[in-house]
Enzyme design. Structure first.
Site, PDB file in Angstrom:
ATOM      1  N   CYS A  81       0.834  -1.213   0.000  1.00  0.00           N
ATOM      2  CA  CYS A  81       0.000   0.000   0.000  1.00  0.00           C
ATOM      3  C   CYS A  81       0.866   1.259   0.000  1.00  0.00           C
ATOM      4  CB  CYS A  81      -0.924  -0.014   1.217  1.00  0.00           C
ATOM      5  SG  CYS A  81      -1.964   1.442   1.317  1.00  0.00           S
TER       6      CYS A  81
ATOM      7  N   CYS B  72      -0.538   4.095   2.184  1.00  0.00           N
ATOM      8  CA  CYS B  72      -0.347   3.891   3.629  1.00  0.00           C
ATOM      9  C   CYS B  72       1.119   4.087   4.032  1.00  0.00           C
ATOM     10  CB  CYS B  72      -0.753   2.481   4.050  1.00  0.00           C
ATOM     11  SG  CYS B  72      -2.219   1.843   3.257  1.00  0.00           S
ATOM     12  N   ASP B  73       2.033   3.572   3.227  1.00  0.00           N
ATOM     13  CA  ASP B  73       3.419   3.461   3.687  1.00  0.00           C
ATOM     14  C   ASP B  73       4.434   4.323   2.936  1.00  0.00           C
ATOM     15  OD1 ASP B  73       2.567   1.568   5.524  1.00  0.00           O
ATOM     16  OD2 ASP B  73       2.827  -0.089   4.116  1.00  0.00           O
TER      17      ASP B  73
END
Ligand code: NAP
Length: 317
Positions: free
Chosen positions: A137, A140-141
Site C-alpha cells: 500500500c 499507507c506506507d
C-alpha cells in the site's frame, strides 16, 4: 440457533464501493438492509490517494469518495456495522445466515461484495520483511520512504500507478516487471515513462527479498531470458502482482471461476437464488470503483425484485 439472530431483508457482505452502492439502492428501496464490513467502509478506495476516473468527481481522493458514499448510504437508512469478523456463511432453503463475532445475521437475500486483496509474491523474505520494508500500500506506507530507493514489482495499473505515486517521497523507484511491456493503461504508463525518478527493469523477476534486523536491504533480481541473478540494493519493496478475490466462505456455496471469483450473470445473480455478487469479488473484465458501484446498484435492484416475489419483507424500523 439462538433467539438473538438479527433479521434483515438484505445482508451485504463488504463495504467497498460495490457494497455501499448496493446498500444505497437497497435502503432507498425501503427494505431493511445491513452492510457487514470487516474494517471500515471504502475497501480499496481507502488505499487510493487520487481517483481520476470516477465520472463526475474530479480532483478527489479515494477516502473522500468512500466517506461521501457511506454518508449517502446511511442517510437512506442502511445500517453499516464495521469491524465485523465473519465466522461462517450458510444457506437454508429460506435464509442466508452469517455468523460473526458481532452476532448472527440472517436475511432472504445476500449480496456478496467482499472485494479482493493483494496477491502475495510468494518470494522468501516477503513475509519476514512485511512491515519492515515490504508493503502492498503506497498510500499507507509511502511517506516512510522519504529520499529512499524503492523497488515496485508488477506491470499492471497498480504497480505503474503506485510506483509513480511513490516518487513523491522516494529518490528513486525501480519498477521490476517479468515481461518487456506493461499491461497498465497507456495514460498510466506514459506518466511513468516521463518521470525522471522512475527506472524500469524488464524481463526480470524477484525470487528473493533480502534484509537485516532493521528491514529490507536489497532484492535478488533474476533475468528471465539469461537466468542471471544479481543483488539490487533498495530500502523498500512494494508488491503489486494482482488481486485475489475474498471468496473463502463461498467456495462450497456458489459457483466460482478458476481464479476463485464468483460467477454471476448480467443481473449479478449467482447460481443460488437470492445470492448476488458485486464488484471485484466477481468475474468481471474491469475492476474500478465505478464498475463496482454499478454492480452494487444492479445487484440491489435485482434483489429488490426478488424480494417482491417472496412477498414478505421485514418491517423497516
Ligand atoms: P493485474 O492487472 O492483474 O496486474 C498484475 C501484474 O503483476 C501483471 O503485470 C503481472 O504480470 C504481474 N505479476 C503477476 N504475478 C506475478 C509474479 N508472481 N511475479 C511477478 N509479476 C507478477 O493487477 P493490478 O495491477 O493489481 O490491477 C488489478 C485490477 O485493479 C485491474 O483490473 C486494474 O485495472 C484495477 N486497477 C487498479 C488500480 C490501482 O490499484 N492503482 C488502479 C486502477 C485500476 P503479467 O503482465 O506478465 O501478467
Amino acid at each position: 440457533m439462538t433467539t438473538d439472530i438479527k433479521e434483515y431483508d438484505i445482508i451485504i457482505l463488504g463495504g467497498g464501493p460495490a457494497g455501499l452502492s448496493a446498500g444505497l439502492y437497497a435502503a432507498r428501496g425501503n427494505v431493511k438492509t445491513v452492510i457487514l464490513e470487516k474494517l471500515i467502509p471504502g475497501g480499496q478506495l481507502n488505499n487510493t490517494l487520487e481517483v481520476e476516473n470516477y465520472p463526475g468527481m474530479d480532483h478527489v481522493t479515494g477516502p473522500q469518495i468512500a466517506q461521501a458514499m457511506e454518508t449517502q448510504t446511511k442517510r437512506f437508512g442502511c445500517e453499516i456495522i464495521n469491524n465485523v469478523e465473519t465466522k461462517t456463511v450458510s444457506f437454508t432453503s429460506d435464509y442466508k445466515i452469517i455468523e460473526t463475532d458481532k452476532g448472527t445475521f440472517k436475511a432472504k437475500v445476500l449480496i456478496v461484495a467482499t472485494g479482493s486483496e493483494y496477491k502475495k509474491l510468494g518470494a522468501p523474505g516477503e513475509i519476514e520483511y512485511s512491515g519492515k520494508g515490504v508493503s502492498y500500500c503506497a498510500v499507507c506506507d509511502g511517506a516512510f520512504f522519504k529520499e529512499k530507493e524503492l523497488v515496485v514489482i508488477g506491470g499492471g495499473d497498480a504497480a505503474v500507478e503506485e510506483g509513480t505515486y511513490l516518487t513523491r517521497y522516494a529518490s528513486k523507484v525501480t519498477i521490476v516487471h517479468r515481461r518487456n511491456e506493461f499491461r497498465a493503461e497507456k495514460i498510466i504508463q506514459d506518466r511513468a515513462f516521463k518521470n525522471p525518478k522512475i527506472n524500469i527493469v524488464w524481463d526480470t523477476t524477484v525470487p528473493k527479498i533480502n534484509g537485516d534486523v532493521l528491514g529490507v536491504t536489497s532484492v535478488t533480481l533474476k533475468n528471465t531470458k539469461s537466468g542471471e541473478e544479481k543483488d539490487f540494493k533498495c530500502d523498500g519493496v512494494f508488491i503489486y502482482v494482482g488481486l485475489v478475490p475474498n471468496t473463502v466462505f463461498f467456495k462450497d456455496l456458489v459457483n466460482l471461476d478458476s481464479g476463485g471469483r464468483i460467477i454471476t450473470n448480467e443481473k449479478m445473480e449467482t447460481n443460488v437464488p437470492g445470492v448476488y455478487a458485486a464488484g471485484d469479488v466477481r468475474e468481471t473484465p474491469l475492476k474500478q470503483a465505478v464498475t463496482a458501484a454499478a454492480d452494487g446498484s444492479l445487484a440491489a435492484t435485482m434483489a429488490l425484485g426478488y424480494l417482491e416475489t417472496l412477498h414478505d419483507k421485514v418491517a423497516v424500523h
